[in-house]
Design an enzyme around this catalytic site. Structure first.
Site, mmCIF file in Angstrom:
data_model
loop_
_atom_site.group_PDB
_atom_site.id
_atom_site.type_symbol
_atom_site.label_atom_id
_atom_site.label_comp_id
_atom_site.label_asym_id
_atom_site.label_seq_id
_atom_site.Cartn_x
_atom_site.Cartn_y
_atom_site.Cartn_z
ATOM 1 N N GLU A 19 0.391 -1.230 1.585
ATOM 2 C CA GLU A 19 -0.441 -2.276 2.196
ATOM 3 C C GLU A 19 -1.642 -2.412 1.263
ATOM 4 O O GLU A 19 -2.533 -1.569 1.265
ATOM 5 C CB GLU A 19 -0.823 -1.838 3.621
ATOM 6 C CG GLU A 19 -1.283 -2.974 4.488
ATOM 7 C CD GLU A 19 -2.783 -3.092 4.484
ATOM 8 O OE1 GLU A 19 -3.276 -3.867 3.630
ATOM 9 O OE2 GLU A 19 -3.427 -2.422 5.288
ATOM 10 N N CYS B 125 -8.891 -5.622 4.135
ATOM 11 C CA CYS B 125 -7.938 -6.349 3.275
ATOM 12 C C CYS B 125 -7.610 -7.722 3.855
ATOM 13 O O CYS B 125 -7.151 -8.600 3.129
ATOM 14 C CB CYS B 125 -6.639 -5.571 3.134
ATOM 15 S SG CYS B 125 -6.886 -3.930 2.515
HETATM 16 C C1 SIN Z 1 -7.025 -3.161 6.189
HETATM 17 O O1 SIN Z 1 -8.030 -3.711 5.843
HETATM 18 O O2 SIN Z 1 -6.356 -2.554 5.369
HETATM 19 C C2 SIN Z 1 -6.528 -3.173 7.604
HETATM 20 C C3 SIN Z 1 -7.114 -4.205 8.449
HETATM 21 C C4 SIN Z 1 -6.497 -4.280 9.814
HETATM 22 O O3 SIN Z 1 -5.660 -3.455 10.200
HETATM 23 O O4 SIN Z 1 -6.850 -5.202 10.531
#
Ligand code: SIN
Length: 494
Positions: free
Chosen positions: A264, A298
């Site tokens: 991810e 992210c």
């Molecule tokens: C992430 O920023 O990697 C995860 C964000 C989320 O689970 O909403």
């Protein structure tokens, strides 16, 4: 010396046993010779000196997970579900303490930190249930003396590296699926935020998760520990949440033993506002999807694309909403924008902003470090941005909103897709035709339509292009932790 140095009472933490400054390996707390400090990014104070595990401890954790695998995978799905649910209950009972620990080491406002604890816990609950639904198949065979049967089995030992921006939920999202599938688990959390991971281990132990099933190794040697987790022959699967650059390196390392991987990685989320959008709703959606965790997720909005007809109205209303944000120490009541994680993170944002101003962008709000403290950056809006400016072309990971104007739907889709990333995208429109065309045209793994927050346990989280592979959460989230085995049964006519 390994110790907790912050004043737990002043931080409002009731159960001091939740702060554990040691790695958790094979059901024991493991002390190392050296320590590393965990710093509160809001104040610069040392929260704790934590035992600094290294390569040897990481190998020990892998061998503990290997040792526990037979016992854990042999348990029934119901037995595993009961233990996962115990863990879920304990996390929720301790939500306030866990949220405070998270805010102390990561900085996000307490309400958001407690939200993350509930978000993480939801994966424990979800996969406790979903583990009971690992169905196989029977397939019609080509001749009558044969049967084709498909069963699913746990992949084995799972190793993971998790980031500082979600110190609880990114572990829960992976561990819950792994454990539910019958795998055992080793995590190396970011050295910036080890305490939330170790508090999870404390609660896993209280929940009755057997020794060796869930292991946490904390240490500052990211490269050495990462090499063990990605190259150890006893690790069957590796899962990572973090930047695309680091992900590529880890993928290469995983290739040496052909591990199953799920990644991810980074994002560059467009947030598109069409002329027919509900502008007030779009403003609220943009605020939450951009300034959540000070822009350090992210899936945070990275570029706001606004159609010419509503550019002025949206920008004005968005500016007013940004002006309402309260920046400061996350433990202080009313604060909804915390610090960034490190000086390097602030410097990176400063450079993106400065380079984009040099390329013609204008500061409509903020634009510099805040007086709240060294690691605080003002919530910022840049206007007159184009897609090729550094602030739009790169993942910002900070509280800056670049606004880009566009004329047509085709142009919006083209601009949105003009990135190597493909994690999340958002758009606001009330026209059903626009909604379908744009939803299908966007090259992203997740699309928020008239919605700025899309993450939850029931939904498949993950990206396309260089944002990674695999899905976490949802009914699909178990697939990455299961192997498919085909059984061909012959001689059945006799
Ligand atoms: C992430 O920023 O990697 C995860 C964000 C989320 O689970 O909403």
């Amino acid at each position: 010396m390994t110790e907790v140095t912050c004043n737990l009472e002043a931080a409002g933490i009731k159960d001091s046993q939740l702060i554990k400054p040691f790695s958790y390996i094979n059901g024991s707390w493991h002390s190392s010779e050296t320590q590393f400090p965990v710093i509160n990014p809001s104040t610069g104070e040392v929260v704790a000196q934590v035992s600094n595990a290294d390569v040897a401890e990481t190998e020990l954790a892998v061998s503990a997970a290997k040792g526990a695998l037979k016992m854990w995978s042999a348990k029934s799905a119901n037995e595993r579900a009961t233990l996962l649910r115990n863990w879920f209950n304990l996390v929720m009972e301790n939500q306030d303490d866990l949220g405070r620990i998270l805010t102390l080491e990561q900085g996000k406002p307490l309400a958001e930190a407690k939200g993350e604890i509930a978000y993480g816990a939801a994966f424990l609950e979800w996969f406790a249930e979903e583990g009971k639904r690992v169905y196989g198949d029977t397939i019609p065979a080509l001749s009558s003396d044969k049967k084709i049967v498909v069963i699913k089995q746990p992949v084995g030992v799972v190793a993971s590296i998790t980031p500082w921006n979600f110190p609880n939920a990114m572990i829960a999202r992976k561990a819950a699926a792994a454990l539910a599938a019958g795998c055992t688990f080793v995590v190396r959390p970011s050295e910036s935020t080890p305490l939330s991971a170790l508090a999870m281990a404390e609660l896993a132990e209280r929940a009755g998760i057997p020794a060796g099933v869930f292991n946490v190794v904390v240490g500052s040697n990211s490269r050495g520990m990462g090499q063990v987790l990605t190259q150890h022959p006893d690790v069957a699967k590796f899962t990572f949440t973090g930047s695309t650059g680091v992900g590529k390196l880890l993928l290469t390392q995983c290739a040496t033993t052909v591990k199953k991987v799920s990644m991810e990685l980074g994002g560059n989320a467009p947030f598109i506002v069409f002329n027919d959008a509900d502008i007030d709703a779009a403003v609220q959606g943009a605020i939450i999807s951009k300034y959540r965790n000070a822009g350090q997720t992210c899936v945070c909005t990275n570029r706001i694309l606004v159609q010419q007809g509503v550019l002025e109205e949206f920008t004005e209303k968005f500016k007013n909403a940004v002006a309402e944000l309260h920046i400061g120490d996350g433990l202080v009541e009313g604060v909804n924008l915390g610090p960034m994680i490190s000086d390097k993170a602030v410097c990176d944002v400063e450079k993106l902003v400065a380079d984009s101003i040099a390329a013609g962008a204008k500061v409509a709000f903020g634009g510099q470090r805040s007086e709240a403290g060294e690691l605080f950056y003002q919530p910022t809006i840049l206007t007159g941005v184009t897609n090729d400016m550094p602030i739009a072309a790169n993942e910002i990971f900070g509280p800056v909103s670049p606004i880009i104007a566009f004329e047509t739907e085709e142009e919006a889709i083209e601009l949105a897709n003009d990135t190597e990333y493909g994690l999340a995208a958002y758009f606001y429109s009330r026209d059903i035709g626009t909604v379908w065309r744009v939803a299908e045209g966007l090259e992203f793994g997740m699309v928020g339509i008239n919605e700025g927050i899309i993450s939850n346990a029931a939904a498949p989280f993950g990206g396309v292009k260089q944002s990674g592979n695999g899905r976490e959460g949802s009914k699909y989230g178990l697939d990455d932790y299961l192997e498919i085995k085909y059984l061909c049964m012959g001689g059945l006519d006799k």
